[in-house]
Structures are given as structure tokens and as C-alpha cells.
Design a protein around this motif. Sequence first.
Motif, PDB file in Angstrom:
ATOM      1  N   SER A   1       0.810  -1.220   0.000  1.00  0.00           N
ATOM      2  CA  SER A   1       0.000   0.000   0.000  1.00  0.00           C
ATOM      3  C   SER A   1       0.841   1.267   0.000  1.00  0.00           C
ATOM      4  CB  SER A   1      -0.925   0.023   1.220  1.00  0.00           C
ATOM      5  OG  SER A   1      -0.159   0.174   2.399  1.00  0.00           O
ATOM      6  N   GLY A   2       2.115   1.161   0.414  1.00  0.00           N
ATOM      7  CA  GLY A   2       2.950   2.349   0.508  1.00  0.00           C
ATOM      8  C   GLY A   2       2.506   3.276   1.611  1.00  0.00           C
ATOM      9  N   GLY A   3       1.838   2.750   2.622  1.00  0.00           N
ATOM     10  CA  GLY A   3       1.328   3.564   3.714  1.00  0.00           C
ATOM     11  C   GLY A   3       2.439   4.079   4.615  1.00  0.00           C
ATOM     12  N   ALA A   4       2.023   4.863   5.625  1.00  0.00           N
ATOM     13  CA  ALA A   4       3.001   5.500   6.499  1.00  0.00           C
ATOM     14  C   ALA A   4       3.844   4.486   7.240  1.00  0.00           C
ATOM     15  CB  ALA A   4       2.283   6.417   7.491  1.00  0.00           C
ATOM     16  N   VAL A   5       3.208   3.356   7.625  1.00  0.00           N
ATOM     17  CA  VAL A   5       3.948   2.352   8.406  1.00  0.00           C
ATOM     18  C   VAL A   5       5.141   1.839   7.625  1.00  0.00           C
ATOM     19  CG1 VAL A   5       3.807   0.069   9.434  1.00  0.00           C
ATOM     20  CG2 VAL A   5       1.958   1.685   9.774  1.00  0.00           C
ATOM     21  N   LEU A   6       4.887   1.490   6.342  1.00  0.00           N
ATOM     22  CA  LEU A   6       5.992   1.000   5.525  1.00  0.00           C
ATOM     23  C   LEU A   6       6.953   2.138   5.166  1.00  0.00           C
ATOM     24  CD1 LEU A   6       4.256  -1.604   3.251  1.00  0.00           C
ATOM     25  CD2 LEU A   6       6.100  -2.007   4.853  1.00  0.00           C
ATOM     26  N   GLY A   7       6.434   3.366   5.102  1.00  0.00           N
ATOM     27  CA  GLY A   7       7.306   4.501   4.844  1.00  0.00           C
ATOM     28  C   GLY A   7       8.370   4.619   5.922  1.00  0.00           C
ATOM     29  N   ASP A   8       7.963   4.343   7.176  1.00  0.00           N
ATOM     30  CA  ASP A   8       8.922   4.367   8.280  1.00  0.00           C
ATOM     31  C   ASP A   8       9.991   3.296   8.123  1.00  0.00           C
ATOM     32  OD1 ASP A   8       7.514   6.412   9.402  1.00  0.00           O
ATOM     33  OD2 ASP A   8       6.408   5.149  10.810  1.00  0.00           O
ATOM     34  N   ARG A   9       9.686   2.256   7.343  1.00  0.00           N
ATOM     35  CA  ARG A   9      10.598   1.130   7.229  1.00  0.00           C
ATOM     36  C   ARG A   9      11.530   1.236   6.023  1.00  0.00           C
ATOM     37  NH1 ARG A   9       6.816  -2.650   8.322  1.00  0.00           N
ATOM     38  NH2 ARG A   9       7.056  -2.275  10.527  1.00  0.00           N
ATOM     39  N   VAL A  10      11.423   2.356   5.291  1.00  0.00           N
ATOM     40  CA  VAL A  10      12.252   2.535   4.098  1.00  0.00           C
ATOM     41  C   VAL A  10      13.734   2.461   4.444  1.00  0.00           C
ATOM     42  CG1 VAL A  10      12.966   4.248   2.371  1.00  0.00           C
ATOM     43  CG2 VAL A  10      10.548   3.810   2.748  1.00  0.00           C
ATOM     44  N   ARG A  11      14.077   2.916   5.643  1.00  0.00           N
ATOM     45  CA  ARG A  11      15.490   2.901   6.027  1.00  0.00           C
ATOM     46  C   ARG A  11      16.071   1.487   6.002  1.00  0.00           C
ATOM     47  NH1 ARG A  11      12.499   4.231  10.429  1.00  0.00           N
ATOM     48  NH2 ARG A  11      12.964   6.416  10.109  1.00  0.00           N
ATOM     49  N   MET A  12      15.224   0.458   6.103  1.00  0.00           N
ATOM     50  CA  MET A  12      15.732  -0.912   6.052  1.00  0.00           C
ATOM     51  C   MET A  12      16.222  -1.290   4.655  1.00  0.00           C
ATOM     52  SD  MET A  12      13.424  -3.390   8.420  1.00  0.00           S
ATOM     53  CE  MET A  12      12.685  -2.816   9.926  1.00  0.00           C
ATOM     54  N   THR A  13      15.931  -0.464   3.644  1.00  0.00           N
ATOM     55  CA  THR A  13      16.379  -0.784   2.290  1.00  0.00           C
ATOM     56  C   THR A  13      17.895  -0.824   2.194  1.00  0.00           C
ATOM     57  OG1 THR A  13      16.198   1.548   1.666  1.00  0.00           O
ATOM     58  CG2 THR A  13      14.309   0.132   1.173  1.00  0.00           C
ATOM     59  N   ASP A  14      18.589  -0.295   3.202  1.00  0.00           N
ATOM     60  CA  ASP A  14      20.048  -0.413   3.240  1.00  0.00           C
ATOM     61  C   ASP A  14      20.476  -1.870   3.116  1.00  0.00           C
ATOM     62  OD1 ASP A  14      19.972   2.270   3.746  1.00  0.00           O
ATOM     63  OD2 ASP A  14      20.466   2.118   5.881  1.00  0.00           O
ATOM     64  N   HIS A  15      19.617  -2.765   3.577  1.00  0.00           N
ATOM     65  CA  HIS A  15      19.997  -4.182   3.653  1.00  0.00           C
ATOM     66  C   HIS A  15      19.410  -5.039   2.539  1.00  0.00           C
ATOM     67  CE1 HIS A  15      21.603  -3.294   7.637  1.00  0.00           C
ATOM     68  NE2 HIS A  15      20.463  -2.717   7.946  1.00  0.00           N
ATOM     69  N   TYR A  16      18.575  -4.459   1.674  1.00  0.00           N
ATOM     70  CA  TYR A  16      17.876  -5.270   0.682  1.00  0.00           C
ATOM     71  C   TYR A  16      18.832  -5.954  -0.298  1.00  0.00           C
ATOM     72  CZ  TYR A  16      13.049  -4.178   1.883  1.00  0.00           C
ATOM     73  OH  TYR A  16      11.834  -4.104   2.527  1.00  0.00           O
ATOM     74  N   ARG A  17      19.962  -5.340  -0.575  1.00  0.00           N
ATOM     75  CA  ARG A  17      20.906  -5.930  -1.527  1.00  0.00           C
ATOM     76  C   ARG A  17      21.847  -6.929  -0.879  1.00  0.00           C
ATOM     77  NH1 ARG A  17      22.667  -0.766  -5.377  1.00  0.00           N
ATOM     78  NH2 ARG A  17      20.557  -0.301  -6.146  1.00  0.00           N
ATOM     79  N   ASP A  18      21.746  -7.079   0.417  1.00  0.00           N
ATOM     80  CA  ASP A  18      22.594  -8.030   1.146  1.00  0.00           C
ATOM     81  C   ASP A  18      21.960  -9.411   1.071  1.00  0.00           C
ATOM     82  OD1 ASP A  18      24.005  -9.546   2.958  1.00  0.00           O
ATOM     83  OD2 ASP A  18      24.005  -8.033   4.542  1.00  0.00           O
TER      84      ASP A  18
END
Length: 344
Positions: free
Chosen positions: A109-126
Motif C-alpha cells: 500500500s505504501g502507507g506510512a507504516v511502511l514509509g517508516d521502514r524505508v530505512r531498512m532498504t540499506d539491507h535489501y541488496r545483502d
Amino acid sequence: MKADSVENTGSHGAETAPINPRLEALLKRFAQGDQRALARLITLVENRAPERNAVIERIYEKTGHAHTIGITGPPGAGKSTLVNVLIAKYRAQQKRVAVLAIDPSSPFSGGAVLGDRVRMTDHYRDPGVYIRSISSRGSHGGLSRAAREIVKLLDAFGHDIIIIETVGVGQTELAIMDLADTTVVVTIPEGGDAVQVMKAGLNEIADIFVVNKSDREGADRVKAELELNVHLRPANGWRPPVVMTQASADKGVDKLVEMLAKHKDYLDAHRDPVREANRRAHELVEVVSGELAQRASRSLRTGGAEELVASVRHGRLNPYSAARRLLENPAALGELLAAHNNAD
């Protein structure tokens, strides 16, 4: 055995349910460490596909090795930031990490909750990190079982650490925390947070308390309140420590990692065979009751117990009397479940 299915025998000699060749190939890719296969199997479990039980049967004996950590607490406590730093700490120890984030909205949904979790994208390529969000919307009690099965998939895939993060502190979140080996309750100084934690029932399930954003006014007071509460507990077993952190500045998180390791050591040294037996029995009841409910629901929608359902629909019989007749008549119940199998 059906011609388009494959049977398998577990390491204990127990025959598992037959599955089709397509799913067999997917499980083979899963066993080889293919993350796309893991993602597809998780989707299958989340969507409550009929084959999910056969999948969990196959991978069950490979589970039980990961340390499952539950992170819960009120919204805005900085849980996602804390999880992000924990991932980095465990990766520095060469541990494979999975995160299962329970969202109240759709994972896409791209809602606020997941927006807060965008910082975890640092690890998506790991490749040593796997992050998945699942929705709690419309779960109606099925979320706990789905989460349990997803944790088993993550465990069998070879992750050393599995972190379950929930958004709020409701009954759904409390049920999910029951899946964790170690439950971390995150609080913040503002708004009498320690009192809210106690009211929500999190005090009873916490293995470790964290006062995050500890640079803010009132942090020491919250810490003292939590420590007093721990002190008032019966003096037996593990006593939850209170850890002060500033996750955004990576302060205090090393201490949290240390406490998590200590709690795991404690669990390993104090295994309770009775508790573990009861947990397995509870899981059996949950699996059977959930499966029966789903099979009955599907069968009743597709023509099972047609005469009985018609009587209820037209008001000639109330639902409770109809349910009793079904449950007291093994032949009728068998007919209902057989109708489900034919529908599949």
C-alpha cells in the motif's frame, strides 16, 4: 497416489503428504537457497493455499535452529530504526538475518507504516538479509498461524536470527509475540509509556525492556518504573533487564545484542521438556482447528451438507443446532470434508 503428485518420506520415516511436481521443484530450489523460491512459498502460506500444510510438513524437521526475536511496543517508539541497527550488528557477526514485519495495511500500500521502514532498504541488496512484510488487515485470527508458518520457512531456509516486528500492542500483536524465543518491548520516555506498556499486558511477556530515545527527558524515570516493576515479579527464572538505547545514533544497541545473547543462553540452559511438549501440542490443536475451519467453510460454500445448509438459509434450523448435528454425526462430518476434497 495421484499420477501428478509426488510422495516423500521424512528422516523419521513418516510419510508426508503428496505434492505436485511444480511445488516439488519449488521446494528443491528452496533447499538450494533460492530466495525467490522462499518468497513464493511465503506467499503461498500467507494466501492460505491448500498446499501450504504439505510444504510445512516437508520443511518441519529443518526448523528449530534460529533465534526468533520479537520486537513490539507502541507506534512511534523507534522499533524500525532499532531493527535496522540490529540487522547491521548481526551481519557484522556473519549471521544470516530475516525480518518479518507485521503491518496493519497491505504490504504494497505504501502507507506510512511502511514509509517508516524505508530505512531498512540499506539491507535489501545483502544476500544475508531477507525482509518481508505481511498484512494483518482482515486476518480474523488467522495471522498468528500464518506468521508461525512463515517463521518456520525462514528458519528452515537457514537464517540464524529471525526478527518479528509488530506495529502496535493489541491482542493480535501479543499472540504473534508468542512465536518469539525472546520478546523485546520497546518504550519511549514520552506520554507515560511505561504505564501504557503495563496496561497493554506487555509487562508479562517482556524478556527485555528497551527505553529508546533515551536522550529525551523522562527516560531515567521510565527506566526506574520498569525496573521497579521487574523487581516486584516473583524472584524465579529470568529477570528482564532494562536497556537504554538511542537507536538513531547507534547507542546502547550493543548492550541490547549482549542481553539477547544472554537470554538465548539462559533458554538453552533451562529447557523445559514439559513446556516444549505443551507448545507442540498447542501447535497441533491450532493446525487441526484451523484446517477443519477452512475445509468446512470451503465445503459449505461449494455444496457440502447441502440439505443442512439450506435449512439454515431458510430459517428452518438455527446455526447452533445445525453445527451440533454435524459434529454429533461422524458420517455427515466425513461427507462434508469429502466434499471439500472433491472441490479441490
